[in-house]
Design a protein around this motif. Structure first.
Motif, PDB file in Angstrom:
ATOM      1  N   GLN A 395       0.779  -1.023  -0.075  1.00 31.49           N
ATOM      2  CA  GLN A 395      -0.110   0.081  -0.082  1.00 31.49           C
ATOM      3  C   GLN A 395       0.892   1.219  -0.034  1.00 31.49           C
ATOM      4  O   GLN A 395       0.482   2.208  -0.399  1.00 31.49           O
ATOM      5  N   GLN A 396       2.156   1.169   0.613  1.00 33.87           N
ATOM      6  CA  GLN A 396       2.978   2.488   0.881  1.00 33.87           C
ATOM      7  C   GLN A 396       3.824   2.454  -0.325  1.00 33.87           C
ATOM      8  O   GLN A 396       4.256   3.604  -0.716  1.00 33.87           O
ATOM      9  N   SER A 397       4.254   1.296  -1.069  1.00 30.97           N
ATOM     10  CA  SER A 397       5.068   1.289  -2.315  1.00 30.97           C
ATOM     11  C   SER A 397       4.882   0.090  -2.927  1.00 30.97           C
ATOM     12  O   SER A 397       5.143  -0.877  -2.543  1.00 30.97           O
ATOM     13  N   GLN A 398       4.367   0.218  -4.259  1.00 25.63           N
ATOM     14  CA  GLN A 398       4.311  -0.752  -5.115  1.00 25.63           C
ATOM     15  C   GLN A 398       5.455  -1.285  -5.885  1.00 25.63           C
ATOM     16  O   GLN A 398       5.230  -2.268  -6.977  1.00 25.63           O
ATOM     17  N   TYR A 399       6.485  -0.425  -5.673  1.00 25.32           N
ATOM     18  CA  TYR A 399       7.784  -1.028  -6.430  1.00 25.32           C
ATOM     19  C   TYR A 399       8.415  -2.438  -5.954  1.00 25.32           C
ATOM     20  O   TYR A 399       8.253  -2.723  -4.684  1.00 25.32           O
ATOM     21  N   ASN A 400       8.310  -3.370  -6.788  1.00 28.52           N
ATOM     22  CA  ASN A 400       8.724  -4.755  -6.634  1.00 28.52           C
ATOM     23  C   ASN A 400      10.248  -4.874  -6.502  1.00 28.52           C
ATOM     24  O   ASN A 400      10.830  -5.118  -7.569  1.00 28.52           O
ATOM     25  N   ARG A 401      10.826  -4.957  -5.335  1.00 26.95           N
ATOM     26  CA  ARG A 401      12.027  -5.220  -5.109  1.00 26.95           C
ATOM     27  C   ARG A 401      12.501  -6.410  -5.490  1.00 26.95           C
ATOM     28  O   ARG A 401      13.630  -6.739  -5.502  1.00 26.95           O
ATOM     29  N   ALA A 402      11.955  -7.434  -5.295  1.00 31.03           N
ATOM     30  CA  ALA A 402      12.149  -8.861  -5.664  1.00 31.03           C
ATOM     31  C   ALA A 402      12.456  -8.964  -7.022  1.00 31.03           C
ATOM     32  O   ALA A 402      13.485  -9.611  -7.440  1.00 31.03           O
ATOM     33  N   ALA A 403      11.588  -8.560  -8.029  1.00 28.29           N
ATOM     34  CA  ALA A 403      11.854  -8.591  -9.263  1.00 28.29           C
ATOM     35  C   ALA A 403      12.436  -7.751 -10.203  1.00 28.29           C
ATOM     36  O   ALA A 403      12.965  -7.935 -11.261  1.00 28.29           O
ATOM     37  N   TYR A 404      12.610  -6.224  -9.502  1.00 31.33           N
ATOM     38  CA  TYR A 404      13.111  -5.407 -10.382  1.00 31.33           C
ATOM     39  C   TYR A 404      14.112  -4.627  -9.844  1.00 31.33           C
ATOM     40  O   TYR A 404      15.044  -3.770 -10.697  1.00 31.33           O
TER      41      TYR A 404
END
Length: 716
Positions: A395-404
């Motif tokens: 909800q706070q951050s939609q950035y996908n640190r696992a994939a990108y």
């Protein structure tokens, strides 16, 4: 008669001196006759002055001109306004498809067990009649959005004046005066731009809708077409989205919550913030009581029993995974015009545990260790992603640190260096010296700050000795290391710099985790995937996954040696905090410069799990290494999810030799050794260029050899 005509020509009316009959010809409109009243003339006896008559005649002419041009302007304004209305009426959009509800394709992503994860794009439901809905649902919408709905004609002058006063006092637009009918016109036919053109079309369409439909029909259209957040259009879709049931069965608190979404669907969606949605629903209830749609007792009961989420909205928050899947979907199914159902590899139970452990670890260690973010990837050895946590809070951050997120893997890359070495004749028992090394003016050091002399490669990998990793990379050649990395699935830019042995380039967590899968599945490279099948909403199959990767990339002997060394890392090395009692496992830690990133990637015969911790802004953590917090997260996850899973051995086998191999008198003590090794390398052929094989032993070992996968036949 002749005198009458003469009087008319002279501008005198039949009524005497108090009026005039004036005739004027207006272009395109013909002759217009006007009778103009004027004050009675003063007699000469009373005035006694000739100048008074001239002034009086001047006033007469002035009043005549004013009357004339007023009529001309009024007529032309009427003509112009009529023409404008006619133009807009002729250019209004078509209303033929007013009742066509399901018009926008959607994508529904479901977990492996069929549990809905998310629906993206237009989510419409079949039209539902007002008579089928609970009365308080329509009352709630009317009360909060347009309480004079049943008394106005599509445009509410009182509401417009009220909104204008409020906006004037506020010094800006804080309140709108649009009626439900105007909102319906805007939602169906128009854009949301704020222009005079759009507002005029909206008003005309509202009048047309009011003339063509009854109030109940307009309200029915509105309830079936309005956007209510979460990709849901209409109250039926929203009811299933948030409460897991038909709108026919909504309770009063649930109806109030849905009506509250109309003001700002994304902000007040209960899936975004349940407490905010409940507070908005309380406002709706208060307005219903004030406007007489609800008695006080029922309103108080609904206030005391606020609605809560149910159904799909309560499913685990797997949005990072869903985003990743939807981003990759066009490559599997193109861009069809119909709605899609995407069956994925996600395991809802594993996902739930992963999220819980990540959040708990960060809550415990955020202040003490200076770490604010973490990510996790869980996959089976064939590359099927079973869980993905792309960050602390979607909800706070939609950035996908696992994939990108691209980060330096540090020592977590060292197994690739040792793989290249094993393929070129070295063994886990080969001896090297942990001593100062200088390559092209660069002198790598160890984390401990000390040098420990002679040791085997197994010990060097287990203790993550930097100097020996660099020695090995220089012996086999940096290009050979890069080719091994490519075969394992690394796609990013990799420069043949001496520091490549220490993982100074950038990778994603997903990329790094899938590379380790080859050690768990018997030596085959895999392509990480999350989609099992794609079909249209009508059941037409568009895609079904077959196969799992490009095939075997290492021999059984090489695989056995790698698993021997990585298992020792878990038993006695930097990964010992991750070890699971009684279950064979392998893994490696990684820490980037200045403690900016910490990794642990480990595997059993059933799962491959990668963990990263750090900060979004790249700020250093407080001495966090891969063997610390990431290793503990990995251990906790495996303990909670694998305790009931049958124990299986890792694939491959290695038998230790009695005498350590390899000469201590090689590079860096003898530069000729490295030069002769590079001269002996064969030029890679077609398959070597395609998969990264060299013309050395690794390529020849695999040529024409089908390598079966030991252990389990599948990982489900």
């Amino acid at each position: 008669m002749s005198n009458r005509r003469q009087n008319q020509r002279n501008g005198r009316g039949a009524r005497g001196t108090s009026s005039e009959l004036m005739s004027r010809r207006i272009p395109f409109l013909g002759t217009v006759r006007l009778e103009v009243e004027r004050p009675a003339k003063k007699s000469k006896a009373r005035s006694g002055k000739g100048g008074g008559q001239k002034a009086e005649r001047y006033r007469d002419r002035l009043w005549g001109r004013v009357a004339y041009w007023s009529v001309v302007c009024g007529v032309w304004m009427g003509v112009g306004f009529g023409g404008l209305i006619l133009y807009y009426a002729l250019t209004l959009p078509s209303t033929d498809n007013l009742w066509d509800i399901d018009t926008t394709p959607s994508v529904t992503v479901v977990a492996a067990d069929g549990t809905p994860i998310v629906t993206r794009g237009g989510r419409h439901s079949a039209a539902i009649g007002l008579a089928e809905l609970p009365a308080y649902l329509g009352d709630a919408v009317v009360a909060i959005e347009d309480h004079r709905f049943y008394s106005h004609f599509g445009i509410d002058p009182i509401g417009l004046v009220r909104a204008a006063v409020v906006n004037l006092k506020a010094g800006g637009v804080v309140q709108g005066g649009s009626t439900l009918t105007q909102q319906l016109a805007k939602n169906i036919f128009l854009t949301h731009e704020r222009t005079f053109d759009r507002k005029l079309r909206e008003a005309l369409l509202a009048l047309w809708l009011e003339a063509k439909f009854t109030k109940d029909e307009i309200l029915t259209l509105y309830l079936n077409r309005v956007y209510l957040g979460g990709g849901a259009y209409g109250v039926e879709a929203a009811s299933y989205r948030y409460f897991g049931k038909s709108a026919r069965d909504l309770t009063l608190p649930e109806a109030a919550m849905i009506a509250g979404l109309l003001k700002a669907p994304s902000r007040y969606a209960p899936t975004a913030n349940l407490e905010r949605a409940q507070a908005r629903a309380a406002t709706v209830l208060a307005v219903m009581v004030r406007e007489g749609f609800l008695d006080y007792g029922d309103g108080q009961w609904a206030f005391n029993h606020p609605a809560t989420l149910a159904g799909a909205a309560r499913a685990p928050s797997s949005r990072y995974f869903a985003d990743w899947v939807v981003d990759r979907l066009p490559g599997y199914a193109g861009r069809p015009n119909s709605s899609l159902m995407v069956q994925t590899t996600l395991d809802s139970d594993l996902q739930r545990v992963a999220e819980k452990i990540i959040e708990a670890a960060l809550a415990r260690n955020e202040q003490a260790l200076g770490v604010t973010q973490a990510a996790m990837v869980v996959m089976t050895p064939d590359g099927a992603v079973r869980a993905m946590v792309g960050g602390r809070n979607y909800q706070q951050s939609q950035y996908n640190r696992a994939a990108y997120a691209q980060r330096q893997p540090g020592s977590a890359f060292k197994p690739v260096v040792y793989l290249a070495a094993m393929e070129r004749g070295l063994t886990p028992d080969t001896l090297r010296v942990d001593a100062p090394v200088v390559v092209d003016g660069w002198a790598p050091g160890n984390y401990s700050g000390t040098f420990n002399g002679i040791m085997s490669l197994t010990e060097a990998l287990a203790k993550s000795v930097n100097t020996i990793a660099v020695q090995i990379s220089e012996e086999v050649g940096r290009d050979a290391v890069i080719r091994s990395a490519r075969r394992l699935g690394f796609r990013g830019r990799m420069r043949p710099h001496p520091s490549i042995a220490l993982g100074t380039f950038e990778v994603t967590l997903l990329e790094l985790t899938s590379a380790y899968a080859a050690f768990a599945n018997g030596g085959a490279s895999v392509i990480p995937h999350g989609i099992d099948s794609v079909e249209t909403i009508s059941g037409s199959l568009l895609y079904r996954r077959r196969g799992s990767g490009v095939g075997a990339i290492m021999s059984p002997q090489t695989l056995g040696m790698m698993n021997h060394m990585l298992s020792e890392t878990m038993r006695t090395g930097t990964g010992r905090r991750a070890a699971i009692a009684g279950r064979p496992s392998g893994g490696k830690t990684g820490t980037s410069q200045d403690f900016r990133d910490a990794w642990f990637v480990g595997y059993t015969a059933d799962l491959v799990v990668g963990v990263w911790v750090g900060n979004d802004d790249g700020a250093p953590m407080k001495s966090v290494t891969g063997g610390g917090l990431p290793a503990r997260i990995w251990h906790d996850f495996m303990e909670q999810t694998q305790s009931q899973v049958q124990v299986s051995a890792l694939p491959g086998e290695y038998r230790r030799v009695e005498t350590a191999t390899g000469s201590i008198g090689t590079w860096p003590f003898d530069d000729n050794s490295r030069a002769s090794q590079n001269e002996d390398d064969d030029e890679p052929g077609f398959f070597g260029r395609l998969f990264g094989f060299s013309g050395s032993a690794s390529g020849r070992e695999l040529e024409g050899r089908g390598i079966p996968r030991p252990g389990r036949n599948s990982w489900h």
